[in-house]
Design a protein around this motif. Structure first.
Motif, PDB file in Angstrom:
ATOM      1  N   TYR A 239       0.676  -1.420   0.212  1.00 56.63           N
ATOM      2  CA  TYR A 239      -0.290   0.363  -0.053  1.00 56.63           C
ATOM      3  C   TYR A 239       0.537   1.517  -0.066  1.00 56.63           C
ATOM      4  O   TYR A 239       0.277   2.520   0.108  1.00 56.63           O
ATOM      5  CB  TYR A 239      -1.092  -0.081   1.113  1.00 56.63           C
ATOM      6  CG  TYR A 239      -1.765  -0.860   1.531  1.00 56.63           C
ATOM      7  CD1 TYR A 239      -2.893  -1.291  -0.053  1.00 56.63           C
ATOM      8  CD2 TYR A 239      -1.857  -1.693   1.582  1.00 56.63           C
ATOM      9  CE1 TYR A 239      -3.698  -2.126  -0.258  1.00 56.63           C
ATOM     10  CE2 TYR A 239      -3.474  -2.922   2.487  1.00 56.63           C
ATOM     11  CZ  TYR A 239      -4.412  -3.341   1.269  1.00 56.63           C
ATOM     12  OH  TYR A 239      -4.747  -3.787   1.057  1.00 56.63           O
ATOM     13  N   GLU A 240       2.047   1.480   0.275  1.00 57.50           N
ATOM     14  CA  GLU A 240       3.255   2.308   0.072  1.00 57.50           C
ATOM     15  C   GLU A 240       2.873   2.674  -1.056  1.00 57.50           C
ATOM     16  O   GLU A 240       3.369   4.298  -1.157  1.00 57.50           O
ATOM     17  CB  GLU A 240       4.131   1.686   1.273  1.00 57.50           C
ATOM     18  CG  GLU A 240       5.383   1.253   0.143  1.00 57.50           C
ATOM     19  CD  GLU A 240       5.252   0.199   0.255  1.00 57.50           C
ATOM     20  OE1 GLU A 240       5.609  -1.450  -0.627  1.00 57.50           O
ATOM     21  OE2 GLU A 240       4.023  -0.862   0.649  1.00 57.50           O
ATOM     22  N   LEU A 241       2.892   2.537  -2.172  1.00 58.02           N
ATOM     23  CA  LEU A 241       2.870   2.691  -3.545  1.00 58.02           C
ATOM     24  C   LEU A 241       1.368   2.982  -4.124  1.00 58.02           C
ATOM     25  O   LEU A 241       0.572   2.136  -4.168  1.00 58.02           O
ATOM     26  CB  LEU A 241       3.067   1.103  -4.410  1.00 58.02           C
ATOM     27  CG  LEU A 241       5.011   0.667  -4.224  1.00 58.02           C
ATOM     28  CD1 LEU A 241       5.366  -0.182  -6.159  1.00 58.02           C
ATOM     29  CD2 LEU A 241       5.474   2.400  -4.669  1.00 58.02           C
ATOM     30  N   PRO A 242       1.467   4.299  -4.201  1.00 60.06           N
ATOM     31  CA  PRO A 242       0.196   4.668  -4.886  1.00 60.06           C
ATOM     32  C   PRO A 242      -0.058   4.006  -6.234  1.00 60.06           C
ATOM     33  O   PRO A 242       0.566   3.285  -6.666  1.00 60.06           O
ATOM     34  CB  PRO A 242       0.142   6.254  -4.939  1.00 60.06           C
ATOM     35  CG  PRO A 242       1.589   6.620  -4.291  1.00 60.06           C
ATOM     36  CD  PRO A 242       2.120   5.846  -4.229  1.00 60.06           C
ATOM     37  N   PRO A 243      -1.559   3.267  -6.394  1.00 59.25           N
ATOM     38  CA  PRO A 243      -1.693   2.593  -7.806  1.00 59.25           C
ATOM     39  C   PRO A 243      -1.629   3.491  -8.808  1.00 59.25           C
ATOM     40  O   PRO A 243      -1.630   2.637  -9.500  1.00 59.25           O
ATOM     41  CB  PRO A 243      -2.610   2.088  -7.182  1.00 59.25           C
ATOM     42  CG  PRO A 243      -3.488   3.239  -5.886  1.00 59.25           C
ATOM     43  CD  PRO A 243      -2.746   3.577  -5.311  1.00 59.25           C
ATOM     44  N   THR A 244      -2.033   4.973  -8.959  1.00 63.43           N
ATOM     45  CA  THR A 244      -2.100   5.627  -9.628  1.00 63.43           C
ATOM     46  C   THR A 244      -0.887   6.240 -10.589  1.00 63.43           C
ATOM     47  O   THR A 244      -0.289   7.097 -11.749  1.00 63.43           O
ATOM     48  CB  THR A 244      -3.272   5.967  -9.644  1.00 63.43           C
ATOM     49  OG1 THR A 244      -3.650   6.891  -8.988  1.00 63.43           O
ATOM     50  CG2 THR A 244      -4.205   5.165 -10.680  1.00 63.43           C
ATOM     51  N   LEU A 245      -0.289   7.325  -9.579  1.00 64.06           N
ATOM     52  CA  LEU A 245       0.140   8.332  -9.175  1.00 64.06           C
ATOM     53  C   LEU A 245       1.997   7.892  -9.838  1.00 64.06           C
ATOM     54  O   LEU A 245       2.355   7.465  -9.506  1.00 64.06           O
ATOM     55  CB  LEU A 245       0.247   8.778  -7.733  1.00 64.06           C
ATOM     56  CG  LEU A 245       1.464  10.697  -8.258  1.00 64.06           C
ATOM     57  CD1 LEU A 245       0.812  11.928  -9.485  1.00 64.06           C
ATOM     58  CD2 LEU A 245       1.264  11.095  -6.732  1.00 64.06           C
ATOM     59  N   PRO A 246       2.178   8.910 -11.102  1.00 67.90           N
ATOM     60  CA  PRO A 246       3.602   8.528 -11.164  1.00 67.90           C
ATOM     61  C   PRO A 246       4.580   8.666  -9.825  1.00 67.90           C
ATOM     62  O   PRO A 246       4.437   9.857  -9.150  1.00 67.90           O
ATOM     63  CB  PRO A 246       3.746   9.333 -12.522  1.00 67.90           C
ATOM     64  CG  PRO A 246       2.686   9.612 -12.790  1.00 67.90           C
ATOM     65  CD  PRO A 246       2.320   9.845 -11.866  1.00 67.90           C
ATOM     66  N   ILE A 247       5.707   7.685 -10.022  1.00 68.88           N
ATOM     67  CA  ILE A 247       6.717   8.023  -8.986  1.00 68.88           C
ATOM     68  C   ILE A 247       8.026   8.704  -9.966  1.00 68.88           C
ATOM     69  O   ILE A 247       8.091   8.801 -10.603  1.00 68.88           O
ATOM     70  CB  ILE A 247       7.541   6.346  -8.372  1.00 68.88           C
ATOM     71  CG1 ILE A 247       6.371   5.870  -7.663  1.00 68.88           C
ATOM     72  CG2 ILE A 247       8.753   6.853  -7.425  1.00 68.88           C
ATOM     73  CD1 ILE A 247       6.932   4.396  -7.532  1.00 68.88           C
ATOM     74  N   THR A 248       8.299   9.782  -9.097  1.00 68.18           N
ATOM     75  CA  THR A 248       9.559  10.654  -9.620  1.00 68.18           C
ATOM     76  C   THR A 248      10.736   9.762  -9.591  1.00 68.18           C
ATOM     77  O   THR A 248      11.017   9.601 -10.665  1.00 68.18           O
ATOM     78  CB  THR A 248       9.954  12.210  -9.090  1.00 68.18           C
ATOM     79  OG1 THR A 248       7.980  13.079  -8.571  1.00 68.18           O
ATOM     80  CG2 THR A 248      11.048  12.975  -9.513  1.00 68.18           C
ATOM     81  N   VAL A 249      11.309   9.613  -8.243  1.00 67.66           N
ATOM     82  CA  VAL A 249      12.284   8.780  -8.278  1.00 67.66           C
ATOM     83  C   VAL A 249      12.496   7.381  -7.559  1.00 67.66           C
ATOM     84  O   VAL A 249      11.782   7.545  -6.903  1.00 67.66           O
ATOM     85  CB  VAL A 249      13.873   9.370  -7.910  1.00 67.66           C
ATOM     86  CG1 VAL A 249      14.980   8.515  -8.097  1.00 67.66           C
ATOM     87  CG2 VAL A 249      14.080  10.906  -9.180  1.00 67.66           C
ATOM     88  N   LEU A 250      12.318   6.509  -8.460  1.00 68.87           N
ATOM     89  CA  LEU A 250      12.002   5.031  -7.537  1.00 68.87           C
ATOM     90  C   LEU A 250      13.928   4.311  -7.068  1.00 68.87           C
ATOM     91  O   LEU A 250      14.950   4.331  -8.319  1.00 68.87           O
ATOM     92  CB  LEU A 250      11.244   4.080  -8.542  1.00 68.87           C
ATOM     93  CG  LEU A 250      11.076   2.444  -7.661  1.00 68.87           C
ATOM     94  CD1 LEU A 250      10.830   2.463  -6.234  1.00 68.87           C
ATOM     95  CD2 LEU A 250      10.655   1.151  -8.551  1.00 68.87           C
TER      96      LEU A 250
END
Length: 358
Positions: A241-252
């Motif tokens: 759940y820490e990863l938003p299902p739709t919003l792109p991540i800036t840096v992984l």
């Protein structure tokens, strides 16, 4: 007694005034001994390891940890000069109890509180709308937050080592999941993001996890960085759940030697591969939205993509590398790829040890 009790300052105090003159009580707290502050000012003086400045109770524990802390002014008192405020980053080794009443307030005041026990609030637990506040749960057993009092709903920086959430809370700047899980089975809710206060958000996970689905309030957050570090002991992390299902991540950022397995499709602007294998699949894919050569950083036998990796491409003469592999690292790379035309496109690469390859 293993506790630290603050409060019970009455208008009929021994100095004959309704308000205290500001003074300092210095006490040497070791092994979480109890200190009680009442309406006399001379009984508690010893080595200056911890200072409590009264007339608002500015608390600074230094490197020590208090025991149980009880904010216990008279329920009928409305004197806000009797509230408890942090004056530096401080720690509570026991439980924090805030009893009912207007004067019974505990304020982070722009600092970080580390607690190893539970928080029970019938008064007010307040943060600061301007300063940065932090809350660290570091107990060796599950911690509980409850009570019918008022909680400031937003914490800037939240670190979870072991806790159980039992009231609505939002975090606006950073979430660190170290060990244990954050969540409960009651009607609590947890919100990631408060864009009015911060335009960037950092999520760091090693051994901890979220046990409840958060509310994602990140629509106006322009920078979202997610880092996976190595837990102790080393283990593989499956995203949650820490990863938003739709919003792109800036840096992984991959820093987990044990590896990470995606549980959902993920898009990011930049991927940094330092340590550990990142496992993807057709259902739980990884797409790099950044179209420059350095939108993928790193990649080696120590860290690569096991599964499909999709990269968005741009018009121009650009090199694209795909640090993929299966049982071993198999770098796939376009060098000086000349792309012309209009519109958008992407390339997906995946390594296989055996066929068929279609």
């Amino acid at each position: 007694a293993n506790g630290y009790v603050v409060g019970n300052i009455h208008s009929d105090n021994s100095v004959g005034k309704d308000e205290w003159t500001r003074y300092t009580v210095r006490t040497n707290i070791k092994s979480k001994h109890e200190v009680r502050i009442r309406y006399w000012a001379t009984a508690l003086t010893s080595a200056p390891a911890v200072s409590i400045l009264v007339n608002g109770f500015l608390v600074n524990t230094g490197k020590n940890m208090l025991g149980n802390v009880i904010v216990n002014n008279a329920p009928t008192s409305s004197k806000l000069t009797r509230t408890v405020k942090l004056s530096a980053n401080s720690g509570i080794g026991g439980n924090l109890t805030i009893n009912s009443g207007i004067a019974n307030q505990f304020q982070l005041n722009g600092y970080t509180l580390t607690t190893e026990g539970d928080i029970s609030n019938a008064g007010k637990f307040l943060t600061d709308d301007v300063k940065m506040n932090g809350l660290v749960f570091a107990g060796s057993t599950p911690q509980v937050i409850n009570g019918s009092g008022i909680f400031s709903s937003t914490i800037d920086s939240l670190t979870i080592n072991n806790t159980s959430l039992q009231f609505p809370l939002s975090v606006s700047t950073s979430l660190t999941l170290a060990t244990g899980s954050l969540g409960s089975t009651n009607g609590s809710n947890f919100t990631l993001g408060k864009s009015a206060k911060s335009v960037s958000f950092n999520i760091t996970r090693s051994g901890g996890s979220l046990a409840l689905t958060p509310i994602y309030a990140l629509s106006d957050v322009g920078i979202l960085n997610v880092t996976y570090n190595t837990p102790t002991p080393t283990a593989t992390i499956t995203t949650g759940y820490e990863l938003p299902p739709t919003l792109p991540i800036t840096v992984l950022i991959m820093n987990n030697i044990g590896g990470v397995i995606l549980d959902k499709p993920v898009k990011c602007g930049t991927l940094s591969l330092n340590y550990g294998i990142l496992t993807t699949s057709n259902a739980n894919s990884l797409t790099i939205n950044g179209t420059t050569s350095n939108s993928v950083v790193g990649g080696s036998s120590l860290s690569y993509i096991n599964g499909p990796l999709t990269r968005k491409i741009n018009v121009g003469n650009i090199s694209y590398k795909f640090p993929v592999g299966k049982s071993a690292f198999r770098l796939f790379e376009f060098t000086s790829l000349l792309i012309s035309g209009t519109g958008s496109g992407s390339i997906t690469a995946e390594a296989f040890d055996t066929g068929p390859y279609i």
